[in-house]
Design a protein around this motif. Structure first.
Motif, PDB file in Angstrom:
ATOM      1  N   SER A  17      -2.360  30.421 -84.957  1.00 21.13           N
ATOM      2  CA  SER A  17      -2.465  29.166 -85.267  1.00 21.13           C
ATOM      3  C   SER A  17      -1.538  28.437 -86.460  1.00 21.13           C
ATOM      4  O   SER A  17      -0.872  29.211 -87.176  1.00 21.13           O
ATOM      5  CB  SER A  17      -4.031  29.056 -85.947  1.00 21.13           C
ATOM      6  OG  SER A  17      -4.807  29.298 -85.012  1.00 21.13           O
ATOM      7  N   LEU A  18      -1.608  27.186 -86.686  1.00 29.40           N
ATOM      8  CA  LEU A  18      -0.683  26.511 -87.731  1.00 29.40           C
ATOM      9  C   LEU A  18      -1.285  25.369 -88.091  1.00 29.40           C
ATOM     10  O   LEU A  18      -1.967  24.589 -87.203  1.00 29.40           O
ATOM     11  CB  LEU A  18       0.537  26.227 -87.201  1.00 29.40           C
ATOM     12  CG  LEU A  18       1.942  27.248 -87.256  1.00 29.40           C
ATOM     13  CD1 LEU A  18       3.022  26.688 -86.629  1.00 29.40           C
ATOM     14  CD2 LEU A  18       2.068  27.821 -88.537  1.00 29.40           C
ATOM     15  N   ARG A  19      -1.186  24.712 -89.334  1.00 34.98           N
ATOM     16  CA  ARG A  19      -1.807  23.712 -89.818  1.00 34.98           C
ATOM     17  C   ARG A  19      -0.577  22.686 -90.290  1.00 34.98           C
ATOM     18  O   ARG A  19       0.029  23.096 -91.140  1.00 34.98           O
ATOM     19  CB  ARG A  19      -2.731  23.857 -90.724  1.00 34.98           C
ATOM     20  CG  ARG A  19      -3.531  22.395 -91.170  1.00 34.98           C
ATOM     21  CD  ARG A  19      -4.629  22.889 -91.978  1.00 34.98           C
ATOM     22  NE  ARG A  19      -5.640  21.691 -92.334  1.00 34.98           N
ATOM     23  CZ  ARG A  19      -5.520  20.991 -93.500  1.00 34.98           C
ATOM     24  NH1 ARG A  19      -5.077  21.576 -94.548  1.00 34.98           N
ATOM     25  NH2 ARG A  19      -6.487  19.970 -93.481  1.00 34.98           N
ATOM     26  N   ARG A  66      -7.846  22.708 -78.194  1.00 38.90           N
ATOM     27  CA  ARG A  66      -6.859  23.383 -79.016  1.00 38.90           C
ATOM     28  C   ARG A  66      -6.511  22.964 -80.043  1.00 38.90           C
ATOM     29  O   ARG A  66      -6.273  23.608 -81.452  1.00 38.90           O
ATOM     30  CB  ARG A  66      -5.780  24.011 -78.145  1.00 38.90           C
ATOM     31  CG  ARG A  66      -5.891  24.842 -76.803  1.00 38.90           C
ATOM     32  CD  ARG A  66      -4.725  25.228 -76.288  1.00 38.90           C
ATOM     33  NE  ARG A  66      -3.692  24.293 -76.061  1.00 38.90           N
ATOM     34  CZ  ARG A  66      -2.355  24.197 -76.309  1.00 38.90           C
ATOM     35  NH1 ARG A  66      -2.085  25.307 -77.157  1.00 38.90           N
ATOM     36  NH2 ARG A  66      -1.574  23.342 -76.015  1.00 38.90           N
ATOM     37  N   PHE A  67      -5.907  21.860 -80.295  1.00 45.91           N
ATOM     38  CA  PHE A  67      -5.411  21.005 -81.398  1.00 45.91           C
ATOM     39  C   PHE A  67      -6.463  19.994 -82.110  1.00 45.91           C
ATOM     40  O   PHE A  67      -7.257  19.540 -81.331  1.00 45.91           O
ATOM     41  CB  PHE A  67      -4.195  20.415 -81.341  1.00 45.91           C
ATOM     42  CG  PHE A  67      -2.948  21.254 -81.096  1.00 45.91           C
ATOM     43  CD1 PHE A  67      -3.095  22.376 -80.626  1.00 45.91           C
ATOM     44  CD2 PHE A  67      -1.953  20.416 -80.782  1.00 45.91           C
ATOM     45  CE1 PHE A  67      -2.037  23.137 -80.328  1.00 45.91           C
ATOM     46  CE2 PHE A  67      -0.632  21.301 -80.478  1.00 45.91           C
ATOM     47  CZ  PHE A  67      -0.821  22.399 -80.252  1.00 45.91           C
ATOM     48  N   THR A  68      -6.803  19.722 -83.341  1.00 44.10           N
ATOM     49  CA  THR A  68      -7.453  18.809 -83.885  1.00 44.10           C
ATOM     50  C   THR A  68      -6.736  18.245 -85.046  1.00 44.10           C
ATOM     51  O   THR A  68      -6.096  18.463 -85.928  1.00 44.10           O
ATOM     52  CB  THR A  68      -8.647  19.627 -84.716  1.00 44.10           C
ATOM     53  OG1 THR A  68      -9.369  20.335 -83.663  1.00 44.10           O
ATOM     54  CG2 THR A  68      -9.760  18.583 -84.946  1.00 44.10           C
ATOM     55  N   GLN A  81      -4.440  20.439 -86.898  1.00 48.71           N
ATOM     56  CA  GLN A  81      -4.749  22.087 -86.666  1.00 48.71           C
ATOM     57  C   GLN A  81      -4.394  22.232 -85.410  1.00 48.71           C
ATOM     58  O   GLN A  81      -4.823  21.872 -84.333  1.00 48.71           O
ATOM     59  CB  GLN A  81      -6.194  22.441 -87.024  1.00 48.71           C
ATOM     60  CG  GLN A  81      -6.857  23.476 -87.066  1.00 48.71           C
ATOM     61  CD  GLN A  81      -5.988  24.534 -88.003  1.00 48.71           C
ATOM     62  OE1 GLN A  81      -5.894  24.395 -89.077  1.00 48.71           O
ATOM     63  NE2 GLN A  81      -5.631  25.872 -87.235  1.00 48.71           N
ATOM     64  N   MET A  82      -3.585  23.507 -85.289  1.00 43.48           N
ATOM     65  CA  MET A  82      -3.122  23.769 -84.083  1.00 43.48           C
ATOM     66  C   MET A  82      -3.531  25.282 -83.805  1.00 43.48           C
ATOM     67  O   MET A  82      -3.103  26.264 -84.492  1.00 43.48           O
ATOM     68  CB  MET A  82      -1.721  23.719 -83.791  1.00 43.48           C
ATOM     69  CG  MET A  82      -1.181  22.429 -83.991  1.00 43.48           C
ATOM     70  SD  MET A  82       0.663  22.230 -83.807  1.00 43.48           S
ATOM     71  CE  MET A  82       1.454  23.377 -85.012  1.00 43.48           C
ATOM     72  N   ASN A  83      -4.417  25.530 -82.823  1.00 48.24           N
ATOM     73  CA  ASN A  83      -4.881  26.856 -82.362  1.00 48.24           C
ATOM     74  C   ASN A  83      -4.535  27.243 -81.061  1.00 48.24           C
ATOM     75  O   ASN A  83      -4.026  26.355 -80.216  1.00 48.24           O
ATOM     76  CB  ASN A  83      -6.508  26.890 -82.639  1.00 48.24           C
ATOM     77  CG  ASN A  83      -6.913  26.728 -83.907  1.00 48.24           C
ATOM     78  OD1 ASN A  83      -6.186  26.846 -84.955  1.00 48.24           O
ATOM     79  ND2 ASN A  83      -8.165  25.895 -84.022  1.00 48.24           N
TER      80      ASN A  83
END
Length: 116
Positions: A17-19, A66-68, A81-83
């Motif tokens: 994940s990355l934000r 997956r992404f928010t 937010q990338m998961n």
């Protein structure tokens, strides 16, 4: 002069994940929408996600679930937010602000690298 500055990119393993964050400075009209786009080498820039002033959101099919995206109009910041990142998510991610007056502002981008 309006400036958008992204942060949060980096190298992550597949599944990680990355934000991303993007903050705007300078004078601009009221925001209509904030969004994230990405561009991979040899490909066209594409919309990843967008959030409207009223709270509505749009997501590209390839990131749904997956992404928010979230944002704060008052603070002129937008987040992604990338998961469950995949190698094909690797790209330069840029933020975009659209004002009520129709102006588009872009950040220079932050690089996301996903290793398999």
């Amino acid at each position: 002069q309006v400036q958008l500055v992204e942060s949060g990119g980096g190298v992550v393993q597949a599944g990680g994940s990355l934000r991303l964050s993007c903050a705007a400075s300078g004078s601009m009209l009221s925001i209509r929408a904030m969004g994230w786009y990405r561009q991979a080498p040899g490909k066209q820039r594409e919309l990843v996600a967008r959030i409207w002033t009223g709270g509505g959101t749009n997501y590209a099919d390839f990131v749904k679930g997956r992404f928010t995206i979230s944002g704060d109009n008052a603070k002129r910041t937008v987040y992604l937010q990338m998961n469950s990142l995949k190698p094909e998510d690797a790209a330069v991610y840029s933020c975009n602000f659209l004002t009520l007056g129709g102006e588009n502002y872009w950040g220079k981008g932050t690089l996301v690298t996903v290793s398999s």
